[in-house]
Enzyme design. Structure first.
Site, mmCIF file in Angstrom:
data_model
loop_
_atom_site.group_PDB
_atom_site.id
_atom_site.type_symbol
_atom_site.label_atom_id
_atom_site.label_comp_id
_atom_site.label_asym_id
_atom_site.label_seq_id
_atom_site.Cartn_x
_atom_site.Cartn_y
_atom_site.Cartn_z
ATOM 1 N N ASP A 29 0.760 -1.210 -0.172
ATOM 2 C CA ASP A 29 0.156 -0.627 -0.049
ATOM 3 C C ASP A 29 1.172 1.224 -0.136
ATOM 4 O O ASP A 29 1.745 1.501 0.722
ATOM 5 C CB ASP A 29 -0.745 -0.047 1.552
ATOM 6 N N SER A 108 -7.114 3.912 -1.420
ATOM 7 C CA SER A 108 -7.301 2.414 -1.085
ATOM 8 C C SER A 108 -8.370 1.399 -1.741
ATOM 9 O O SER A 108 -8.160 0.359 -1.828
ATOM 10 C CB SER A 108 -6.316 2.612 0.407
ATOM 11 N N ASP A 368 -0.817 -0.679 -4.782
ATOM 12 C CA ASP A 368 -2.963 0.016 -5.165
ATOM 13 C C ASP A 368 -2.229 1.746 -5.336
ATOM 14 O O ASP A 368 -3.588 1.723 -6.235
ATOM 15 C CB ASP A 368 -3.724 0.091 -4.011
ATOM 16 N N HIS A 369 -1.528 1.937 -5.160
ATOM 17 C CA HIS A 369 -1.409 3.968 -5.312
ATOM 18 C C HIS A 369 0.131 3.855 -4.869
ATOM 19 O O HIS A 369 0.699 3.179 -4.091
ATOM 20 C CB HIS A 369 -2.128 4.766 -5.054
#
Length: 451
Positions: A29, A108, A368-369
């Site tokens: 994450d 998220s 996720d980013h």
């Protein structure tokens, strides 16, 4: 990073055609390319092909690639676009203007939904579309085929990323509803994470419970054995699960600590207000010895799921506090969290080679980013590589305390990895081939004959 062609044996190609028996997705994450390199520089003194880019430049300077993690040696490597519903990624614009990626980013919840369902949604939504309709996720598809399923995280189990692979909720902030759905209204077999209401950031008993992430009612039901899950709440319990010949069918493992396994622990690298101390070294604070590591929790989950079904498994593992460190621009703890994630991926590959095989298991590592817009010292308006020596904090600069719309890395190996590779049809002038985050679950579903 350019796409690397997948290679494998004839057996791997035959198994891939039939679909992978096991699928394991590991999500860092907030993990961008620079987060991986920050940890690699500290741990090994190496980086993996970092870039120097001037806005509008025709050429990109790239440092020599030196793999520092097991997943950087996977045969498939590409990048992933992460934006939410209604957004987009412009591969030229993001390199023409340094601030371009600070807008249009996903949270998220939307990212987890995309990675779990193959559909984009609005920020804040978990497993639902823009109208609030439930979107079937990979764990549900896997369960329908008889596979055992699980989610593991280093942050509260009711947080966005694990929740996005299990529940259908319109708001990511309703932790009690999320936890209740996971415990009572899902078919998930294994849930493991932090968020113990009775413990503080160092794993010590609290004078009064903090039920932020889990209601008093549901916590009591777990402790009293009144849920479908066997409840595990100690480091020894997780370790025992990892090696037991016989395991419970369903397990909810709650690490005996507050919101994070290690990230929020007290120590000399923290002020009295809990803020990071500039220049502090990784591991300056003693670790929470009674708290399981992400690796140990993952090993426990793999053993439980491996025993639970003859049809295989689907497991999602999240290194959740990489993101927390990114939001705080907290370099020393980010390095700790990234190393913990890297070690967990190594444990998964060891499990594949010991208990399964690459002919029947697909492992995907991605994010996720990106969080924090981490870059090298002196970046903006140009992009600079991180520099440093082994055992030292690298020279970096931060340019946000939020998520960005940057491409994030993806690595894949095993049965069906070429299906993930084939989805990387986009082309970025710096990173090379990229795919959309929704393409990852769509590739898995097509391998399972559900696409």
């Amino acid at each position: 990073m350019a796409l690397i062609a997948a290679t494998g044996s004839d057996d791997e190609e035959t198994a891939a055609a039939a679909g992978p028996r096991n699928v394991i997705v590991l999500i860092g994450d907030g993990m961008g390319y620079q987060q991986i390199d920050a940890a690699s520089l500290y741990r090994d003194g190496t980086t993996f092909g970092q870039v120097t880019v001037e806005p509008g430049a025709a050429d990109v300077e790239r440092s020599p690639a030196q793999a520092s993690t097991v997943y950087q040696e996977f045969p498939v490597a590409a990048s992933v676009a992460t934006y939410p519903r209604g957004g987009g990624y412009d591969p030229q614009a993001v390199w023409d203007s340094f601030p371009a990626v600070t807008e249009g980013f996903t949270d998220s919840a939307a990212a987890a939904t995309a990675l779990a369902t193959g559909e984009r949604t609005d920020n804040g939504r978990l497993g639902t579309d823009a109208q609030g309709n439930a979107l079937p996720n990979l764990t549900e598809h896997a369960a329908a085929q008889g596979r055992a399923t699980g989610v593991v995280t280093s942050v509260p189990f009711s947080h966005a990323t694990p929740a996005g692979f299990v529940v259908h909720q319109d708001g990511r902030g309703d932790y009690h509803a999320i936890a209740r759905e996971m415990i009572n209204d899902s078919e998930i077999d294994v849930v493991m994470g932090a968020g113990d209401p009775d413990r503080d950031v160092d794993g010590r008993p609290l004078p009064e419970p903090d039920h932020t992430y889990l209601s008093a009612e549901d916590h009591r039901a777990l402790v009293d054995g009144e849920t479908p899950f066997t409840f595990v709440n100690s480091r020894d319990g997780f370790r025992d699960l990892a090696t037991a010949a016989t395991t419970p069918q369903r397990v909810l493992g709650l690490a005996p600590v507050a919101a994070t396994l290690q990230y929020e622990r007290s120590g000399p690298d923290r002020t009295d207000a809990g803020k990071p101390v500039a220049g502090a070294q990784p591991y300056a604070a003693p670790v929470n010895e009674e708290v399981p590591t992400l690796r140990e929790m993952t090993e426990a989950a793999l053993n439980v799921l491996g025993n639970a079904s003859d049809e295989g498994m689907f497991l999602m593992v999240e290194g959740g506090a990489i993101d927390w460190a990114g939001h705080a621009n907290d370099l020393n703890r980010l390095i700790e969290e990234q190393i913990a994630f890297d070690d967990t991926v190594a444990a998964v590959t060891e499990w594949v080679e010991r208990e399964s095989s690459w002919e029947e298991t697909l492992v995907v590592v991605t994010a996720d980013h990106e969080t924090g817009y981490l870059n090298g010292d002196g970046a903006d308006p140009g992009w600079r590589p991180l520099t440093g020596e082994q055992g030292e904090l690298p020279a970096v600069s931060w340019h946000s305390t939020d998520h960005t719309n940057s491409l994030v890395p993806l690595y894949a190996r095993g049965a069906g990895a070429e299906r993930v590779e084939a989805a990387a049809t986009g082309r970025d002038p710096v990173r090379g081939a990229y795919l959309e985050n929704i393409d990852i679950p769509r590739a898995v579903l097509s391998l399972w004959g559900r696409g």
